[in-house]
Design a protein around this motif. Structure first.
Motif, PDB file in Angstrom:
ATOM      1  N   MET A 138       0.852  -1.176   0.000  1.00  0.00           N
ATOM      2  CA  MET A 138       0.000   0.000   0.000  1.00  0.00           C
ATOM      3  C   MET A 138       0.891   1.230   0.000  1.00  0.00           C
ATOM      4  O   MET A 138       1.818   1.337   0.787  1.00  0.00           O
ATOM      5  CB  MET A 138      -0.901  -0.038   1.244  1.00  0.00           C
ATOM      6  CG  MET A 138      -1.826   1.128   1.364  1.00  0.00           C
ATOM      7  SD  MET A 138      -3.175   0.887   2.564  1.00  0.00           S
ATOM      8  CE  MET A 138      -2.334   0.964   4.113  1.00  0.00           C
ATOM      9  N   GLY A 139       0.620   2.172  -0.914  1.00  0.00           N
ATOM     10  CA  GLY A 139       1.378   3.411  -0.955  1.00  0.00           C
ATOM     11  C   GLY A 139       1.026   4.304   0.215  1.00  0.00           C
ATOM     12  O   GLY A 139       0.248   3.949   1.081  1.00  0.00           O
ATOM     13  N   LYS A 140       1.614   5.479   0.237  1.00  0.00           N
ATOM     14  CA  LYS A 140       1.366   6.403   1.345  1.00  0.00           C
ATOM     15  C   LYS A 140       0.029   7.095   1.137  1.00  0.00           C
ATOM     16  O   LYS A 140      -0.118   7.972   0.307  1.00  0.00           O
ATOM     17  CB  LYS A 140       2.508   7.426   1.443  1.00  0.00           C
ATOM     18  CG  LYS A 140       2.455   8.228   2.701  1.00  0.00           C
ATOM     19  CD  LYS A 140       2.564   7.337   3.930  1.00  0.00           C
ATOM     20  CE  LYS A 140       2.469   8.134   5.195  1.00  0.00           C
ATOM     21  NZ  LYS A 140       2.090   7.332   6.340  1.00  0.00           N
ATOM     22  N   PHE A 141      -0.963   6.663   1.864  1.00  0.00           N
ATOM     23  CA  PHE A 141      -2.313   7.220   1.840  1.00  0.00           C
ATOM     24  C   PHE A 141      -2.544   7.811   3.216  1.00  0.00           C
ATOM     25  O   PHE A 141      -2.607   7.083   4.205  1.00  0.00           O
ATOM     26  CB  PHE A 141      -3.331   6.108   1.557  1.00  0.00           C
ATOM     27  CG  PHE A 141      -4.754   6.580   1.418  1.00  0.00           C
ATOM     28  CD1 PHE A 141      -5.289   6.849   0.175  1.00  0.00           C
ATOM     29  CD2 PHE A 141      -5.558   6.731   2.535  1.00  0.00           C
ATOM     30  CE1 PHE A 141      -6.610   7.266   0.045  1.00  0.00           C
ATOM     31  CE2 PHE A 141      -6.876   7.143   2.419  1.00  0.00           C
ATOM     32  CZ  PHE A 141      -7.402   7.416   1.161  1.00  0.00           C
ATOM     33  N   VAL A 142      -2.647   9.131   3.296  1.00  0.00           N
ATOM     34  CA  VAL A 142      -2.855   9.806   4.576  1.00  0.00           C
ATOM     35  C   VAL A 142      -4.318  10.235   4.631  1.00  0.00           C
ATOM     36  O   VAL A 142      -4.728  11.130   3.890  1.00  0.00           O
ATOM     37  CB  VAL A 142      -1.917  11.026   4.721  1.00  0.00           C
ATOM     38  CG1 VAL A 142      -2.156  11.730   6.043  1.00  0.00           C
ATOM     39  CG2 VAL A 142      -0.460  10.598   4.588  1.00  0.00           C
ATOM     40  N   PRO A 143      -5.116   9.586   5.482  1.00  0.00           N
ATOM     41  CA  PRO A 143      -6.540   9.914   5.536  1.00  0.00           C
ATOM     42  C   PRO A 143      -6.790  11.393   5.813  1.00  0.00           C
ATOM     43  O   PRO A 143      -6.115  12.001   6.639  1.00  0.00           O
ATOM     44  CB  PRO A 143      -7.053   9.053   6.703  1.00  0.00           C
ATOM     45  CG  PRO A 143      -6.080   7.935   6.826  1.00  0.00           C
ATOM     46  CD  PRO A 143      -4.764   8.528   6.432  1.00  0.00           C
ATOM     47  N   PHE A 144      -7.755  11.954   5.090  1.00  0.00           N
ATOM     48  CA  PHE A 144      -8.217  13.337   5.254  1.00  0.00           C
ATOM     49  C   PHE A 144      -7.154  14.365   4.854  1.00  0.00           C
ATOM     50  O   PHE A 144      -7.272  15.527   5.206  1.00  0.00           O
ATOM     51  CB  PHE A 144      -8.680  13.600   6.695  1.00  0.00           C
ATOM     52  CG  PHE A 144      -9.623  12.553   7.229  1.00  0.00           C
ATOM     53  CD1 PHE A 144     -10.943  12.522   6.801  1.00  0.00           C
ATOM     54  CD2 PHE A 144      -9.196  11.606   8.133  1.00  0.00           C
ATOM     55  CE1 PHE A 144     -11.811  11.549   7.278  1.00  0.00           C
ATOM     56  CE2 PHE A 144     -10.057  10.631   8.625  1.00  0.00           C
ATOM     57  CZ  PHE A 144     -11.370  10.605   8.188  1.00  0.00           C
ATOM     58  N   ASN A 162      -6.075  15.193   1.596  1.00  0.00           N
ATOM     59  CA  ASN A 162      -6.247  15.916   0.338  1.00  0.00           C
ATOM     60  C   ASN A 162      -7.505  15.438  -0.372  1.00  0.00           C
ATOM     61  O   ASN A 162      -8.233  14.606   0.139  1.00  0.00           O
ATOM     62  CB  ASN A 162      -5.009  15.729  -0.548  1.00  0.00           C
ATOM     63  CG  ASN A 162      -4.716  14.268  -0.833  1.00  0.00           C
ATOM     64  OD1 ASN A 162      -5.587  13.526  -1.265  1.00  0.00           O
ATOM     65  ND2 ASN A 162      -3.497  13.844  -0.552  1.00  0.00           N
ATOM     66  N   GLU A 163      -7.724  15.958  -1.542  1.00  0.00           N
ATOM     67  CA  GLU A 163      -8.902  15.612  -2.342  1.00  0.00           C
ATOM     68  C   GLU A 163      -8.516  14.766  -3.550  1.00  0.00           C
ATOM     69  O   GLU A 163      -9.249  14.728  -4.534  1.00  0.00           O
ATOM     70  CB  GLU A 163      -9.590  16.905  -2.831  1.00  0.00           C
ATOM     71  CG  GLU A 163     -10.103  17.800  -1.743  1.00  0.00           C
ATOM     72  CD  GLU A 163     -11.442  17.354  -1.190  1.00  0.00           C
ATOM     73  OE1 GLU A 163     -12.251  16.778  -1.953  1.00  0.00           O
ATOM     74  OE2 GLU A 163     -11.682  17.568   0.012  1.00  0.00           O
ATOM     75  N   ALA A 164      -7.374  14.105  -3.497  1.00  0.00           N
ATOM     76  CA  ALA A 164      -6.879  13.463  -4.700  1.00  0.00           C
ATOM     77  C   ALA A 164      -6.532  11.984  -4.570  1.00  0.00           C
ATOM     78  O   ALA A 164      -6.672  11.239  -5.531  1.00  0.00           O
ATOM     79  CB  ALA A 164      -5.638  14.207  -5.195  1.00  0.00           C
ATOM     80  N   ASP A 165      -6.076  11.538  -3.422  1.00  0.00           N
ATOM     81  CA  ASP A 165      -5.560  10.176  -3.309  1.00  0.00           C
ATOM     82  C   ASP A 165      -6.660   9.126  -3.425  1.00  0.00           C
ATOM     83  O   ASP A 165      -7.741   9.279  -2.872  1.00  0.00           O
ATOM     84  CB  ASP A 165      -4.841   9.970  -1.974  1.00  0.00           C
ATOM     85  CG  ASP A 165      -3.545  10.745  -1.893  1.00  0.00           C
ATOM     86  OD1 ASP A 165      -3.023  11.167  -2.946  1.00  0.00           O
ATOM     87  OD2 ASP A 165      -3.044  10.931  -0.774  1.00  0.00           O
TER      88      ASP A 165
END
Length: 82
Positions: free
Chosen positions: A1-7, A9-12
């Motif tokens: 899983m790549g770096k997904f930071v909840p809340f 941005n509006e793009a991931d």
């Protein structure tokens, strides 16, 4: 899983199986499905979901939250093709 930071941005967008996780600054949207099968792939999907939901929960627990999120403001514009 790549770096997904909840809340963050509006793009991931993150995919776990056929489950799509969309990031927004005020919500994380889950749509689709994922099978947690009794094999290595199922274990990988379960770990990815566990990690993601742990990060979402941690962020929510650290925030000062309203009782209910207000609906977004929606602007109506004239149809440019009329």
């Amino acid at each position: 899983m790549g770096k997904f930071v909840p809340f963050a941005n509006e793009a991931d967008v993150l995919n776990i199986g056929r489950l799509m996780v969309e990031n927004r600054v005020d919500r994380v949207t889950l749509s689709g499905d994922v099978d947690l099968t009794m094999d290595q792939a199922g274990l990988a999907h379960a770990r990815a979901l566990h990690r993601l939901l742990g990060e979402v929960l941690a962020k929510l627990e650290r925030a000062e939250l309203p009782a209910k999120l207000a609906p977004p403001v929606v602007d109506t514009v004239d149809n440019p093709f009329d």
